[in-house]
Scaffold this motif. Structure first.
Motif, PDB file in Angstrom:
ATOM      1  N   ALA A 124      45.480  15.167 -86.677  1.00  0.00           N
ATOM      2  CA  ALA A 124      45.662  16.555 -87.101  1.00  0.00           C
ATOM      3  C   ALA A 124      45.815  17.514 -85.934  1.00  0.00           C
ATOM      4  O   ALA A 124      46.086  18.695 -86.137  1.00  0.00           O
ATOM      5  CB  ALA A 124      44.485  16.996 -87.964  1.00  0.00           C
ATOM      6  N   GLY A 125      45.652  17.033 -84.715  1.00  0.00           N
ATOM      7  CA  GLY A 125      45.753  17.905 -83.553  1.00  0.00           C
ATOM      8  C   GLY A 125      47.187  18.137 -83.116  1.00  0.00           C
ATOM      9  O   GLY A 125      48.141  17.559 -83.650  1.00  0.00           O
ATOM     10  N   LEU A 126      47.330  18.990 -82.114  1.00  0.00           N
ATOM     11  CA  LEU A 126      48.642  19.307 -81.547  1.00  0.00           C
ATOM     12  C   LEU A 126      48.685  18.933 -80.063  1.00  0.00           C
ATOM     13  O   LEU A 126      49.412  19.541 -79.287  1.00  0.00           O
ATOM     14  CB  LEU A 126      48.942  20.799 -81.720  1.00  0.00           C
ATOM     15  N   GLY A 127      47.901  17.925 -79.707  1.00  0.00           N
ATOM     16  CA  GLY A 127      47.867  17.504 -78.314  1.00  0.00           C
ATOM     17  C   GLY A 127      46.456  17.538 -77.764  1.00  0.00           C
ATOM     18  O   GLY A 127      45.496  17.947 -78.444  1.00  0.00           O
ATOM     19  N   CYS A 168      53.569  24.542 -77.422  1.00  0.00           N
ATOM     20  CA  CYS A 168      53.299  24.165 -78.816  1.00  0.00           C
ATOM     21  C   CYS A 168      54.530  23.654 -79.547  1.00  0.00           C
ATOM     22  O   CYS A 168      54.401  23.015 -80.607  1.00  0.00           O
ATOM     23  CB  CYS A 168      52.752  25.368 -79.593  1.00  0.00           C
ATOM     24  N   GLU A 169      55.711  23.930 -79.018  1.00  0.00           N
ATOM     25  CA  GLU A 169      56.934  23.673 -79.768  1.00  0.00           C
ATOM     26  C   GLU A 169      57.094  22.196 -80.149  1.00  0.00           C
ATOM     27  O   GLU A 169      57.254  21.858 -81.323  1.00  0.00           O
ATOM     28  CB  GLU A 169      58.157  24.149 -78.977  1.00  0.00           C
ATOM     29  N   LYS A 170      57.045  21.291 -79.186  1.00  0.00           N
ATOM     30  CA  LYS A 170      57.234  19.864 -79.480  1.00  0.00           C
ATOM     31  C   LYS A 170      56.094  19.293 -80.322  1.00  0.00           C
ATOM     32  O   LYS A 170      56.351  18.584 -81.311  1.00  0.00           O
ATOM     33  CB  LYS A 170      57.408  19.079 -78.185  1.00  0.00           C
ATOM     34  N   PRO A 171      54.830  19.576 -79.986  1.00  0.00           N
ATOM     35  CA  PRO A 171      53.743  19.067 -80.842  1.00  0.00           C
ATOM     36  C   PRO A 171      53.827  19.571 -82.286  1.00  0.00           C
ATOM     37  O   PRO A 171      53.519  18.833 -83.222  1.00  0.00           O
ATOM     38  CB  PRO A 171      52.483  19.573 -80.149  1.00  0.00           C
ATOM     39  N   ALA A 172      54.261  20.823 -82.463  1.00  0.00           N
ATOM     40  CA  ALA A 172      54.380  21.363 -83.827  1.00  0.00           C
ATOM     41  C   ALA A 172      55.478  20.645 -84.596  1.00  0.00           C
ATOM     42  O   ALA A 172      55.316  20.312 -85.781  1.00  0.00           O
ATOM     43  CB  ALA A 172      54.653  22.859 -83.775  1.00  0.00           C
ATOM     44  N   ALA A 173      56.601  20.402 -83.941  1.00  0.00           N
ATOM     45  CA  ALA A 173      57.692  19.687 -84.603  1.00  0.00           C
ATOM     46  C   ALA A 173      57.264  18.275 -84.983  1.00  0.00           C
ATOM     47  O   ALA A 173      57.606  17.775 -86.066  1.00  0.00           O
ATOM     48  CB  ALA A 173      58.917  19.655 -83.694  1.00  0.00           C
ATOM     49  N   ALA A 174      56.508  17.618 -84.105  1.00  0.00           N
ATOM     50  CA  ALA A 174      56.015  16.271 -84.417  1.00  0.00           C
ATOM     51  C   ALA A 174      55.010  16.309 -85.560  1.00  0.00           C
ATOM     52  O   ALA A 174      54.965  15.389 -86.403  1.00  0.00           O
ATOM     53  CB  ALA A 174      55.389  15.649 -83.170  1.00  0.00           C
ATOM     54  N   PHE A 175      54.210  17.367 -85.615  1.00  0.00           N
ATOM     55  CA  PHE A 175      53.216  17.485 -86.687  1.00  0.00           C
ATOM     56  C   PHE A 175      53.886  17.607 -88.052  1.00  0.00           C
ATOM     57  O   PHE A 175      53.368  17.094 -89.056  1.00  0.00           O
ATOM     58  CB  PHE A 175      52.303  18.692 -86.440  1.00  0.00           C
TER      59      PHE A 175
END
Length: 328
Positions: free
Chosen positions: A255-258, A288-295
Motif C-alpha cells: 500500500a506504500g508509495l516507496g 511521487c509520479e512513478k510510484p503513484a502510477a504503479a499504485f
C-alpha cells in the motif's frame, strides 16, 4: 439580569436587504438585517434553519472532474479553473462576460465576485447555507452574472427553485485546475498592489501550504508541511470496495508509495474517499509520479478480487476505518 442587545447587522447586509428585499445570512447573534431589532437566530435565521434542505451526499456528481472539485473544496489552498457555461446560463448575464473562473477562495470569503472587466470569479470554499453545495454555488454564480461589474456577491440561502451547477455548466468541457503558490489571482494586476492590499495579500500567501497536483494520475495532490509531506488522493471508487482493496494491499505490504512512505488513513469528503499517505520530507511531487502510477495498477488488481478478506486484511481494514475522518 439585563438581556444583551443583539449585535448590529453589518451595513452591507442591511443595504442588501433594503435594496433587494432579500434577507442575507449573518451571524446568529447579530441583529436581523430585516430591521426587526431581534437577533437573526430568533427572526429570519429561524426560518432559514427550518428550511434546511436534504443533504446531497455527492454534490459534484455528474460534473467533469468530480474528484478535483472535492480536492479544491477541501484540500487545496489556492487554485483556479476556467468554467464553461451553457448558453442558457449566460442569457441572464448583465453585459459581456469575458470569462468565468472557479477559485478555491476569494477575498472576505465572498461566494462570488463580478470584476470590473465583467469577468466572474466563483468561490468554492464558502460556507454552505443549504444541504446542497452545488445549489449554493449555482446561486452565487447566477447572482454574479446578474451583478454590475465591480460587485461582490453576498452570502444568502438559495431558493428552492434555484438551479444546480450541473444545470449551468457545460459538462462536456474539460475541468483543468491550476494550482497556485499564492492568491495573486484575486487581483487583476497583482504586481501593482500597494499598501493594505499588498500587506493582506502577503499575509494570505504566507499561510499557503505548498501543494502540487500530480500529472501521472488523476486527482492526487502532494503537499508539504513541516517535517513531513503528504499525498492526498481523491478516488472515484465506491467506499466499501475501495477500503477492501486498500486493506488487501496493506496486508500484503503493497500500500506504500516507496521507501519511507505509509498509507495512514483516509478522508471521507462529499461522497468520495481520499486515502492519505505520509511521505518523507525529502520526497517531492515529482518523486511521487512513478510510484503513484504503479499504485494504480496494484489497486486495480485488488479491486478486481472478490474473495472474503483474510484475518490480516480485516485487521488492516479496521485500522483504516478507525483512522477515517469526514470533511465537509
Amino acid at each position: 439580569m439585563a438581556k444583551k442587545p443583539a449585535k448590529k447587522a453589518p451595513a452591507r447586509a442591511q443595504s442588501t436587504a433594503a435594496a433587494t428585499g432579500e434577507i442575507p445570512v449573518v451571524g446568529a447573534r447579530e441583529a436581523c438585517p430585516c430591521g426587526s431589532g431581534r437577533r437573526y437566530k430568533a427572526c429570519h435565521g429561524r426560518e432559514a434553519s427550518h428550511a434546511v434542505q436534504e443533504l446531497v451526499a455527492r454534490p459534484f456528481e455528474g460534473l467533469p472532474g468530480e474528484g478535483d472539485w472535492v480536492a479544491l473544496r477541501e484540500l487545496v489552498p489556492a487554485a483556479t479553473v476556467p468554467l464553461t457555461l451553457t448558453a442558457e446560463a449566460l442569457a441572464g448575464a448583465v453585459g459581456e462576460v469575458p470569462s468565468v473562473t472557479l477559485a478555491t477562495v476569494l477575498p472576505m470569503a465572498w461566494p462570488a465576485l463580478r470584476r470590473q472587466d465583467g469577468s466572474v470569479l466563483l468561490g468554492l470554499q464558502t460556507q454552505s447555507s443549504s444541504g446542497d453545495i452545488s445549489k449554493d454555488l449555482a446561486d452565487a454564480l447566477v447572482q454574479a452574472l446578474a451583478a454590475e461589474p465591480g460587485t461582490p456577491v453576498p452570502p444568502r440561502r438559495p431558493a428552492a427553485e434555484t438551479p444546480r451547477l450541473q444545470d449551468l455548466l457545460d459538462t462536456s468541457a474539460v475541468f483543468a485546475p491550476t494550482v497556485h503558490t499564492g492568491f495573486e489571482y484575486w487581483l487583476e494586476d497583482a504586481d501593482s498592489a500597494t499598501g493594505e492590499v499588498a500587506a493582506s495579500l502577503e499575509a494570505a500567501n504566507a499561510e499557503v501550504i505548498p501543494t502540487v497536483r500530480l500529472g501521472s494520475v488523476d486527482t492526487a495532490y502532494w503537499c508539504s508541511v513541516p517535517d513531513r509531506n503528504h499525498l492526498r488522493w481523491v478516488m472515484p471508487h465506491a467506499e466499501e470496495p475501495l477500503l477492501d482493496a486498500l486493506a488487501r494491499l496493506a496486508a500484503a505490504d503493497e500500500a506504500g508509495l516507496g521507501e519511507g512512505t505509509k498509507l495512514v488513513g483516509s478522508f471521507r469528503a462529499h461522497g468520495l474517499t481520499v486515502p492519505v499517505w505520509d511521505l518523507p520530507s525529502e520526497m517531492t511531487a515529482d518523486d511521487c509520479e512513478k510510484p503513484a502510477a504503479a499504485f494504480v495498477e496494484r489497486l486495480a488488481g485488488a479491486l478486481a478480487q472478490d474473495a472474503p478478506l483474510s484475518a490480516d486484511e480485516r485487521r488492516a481494514r479496521a485500522g483504516l476505518v478507525n483512522r477515517q475522518v469526514t470533511l465537509g
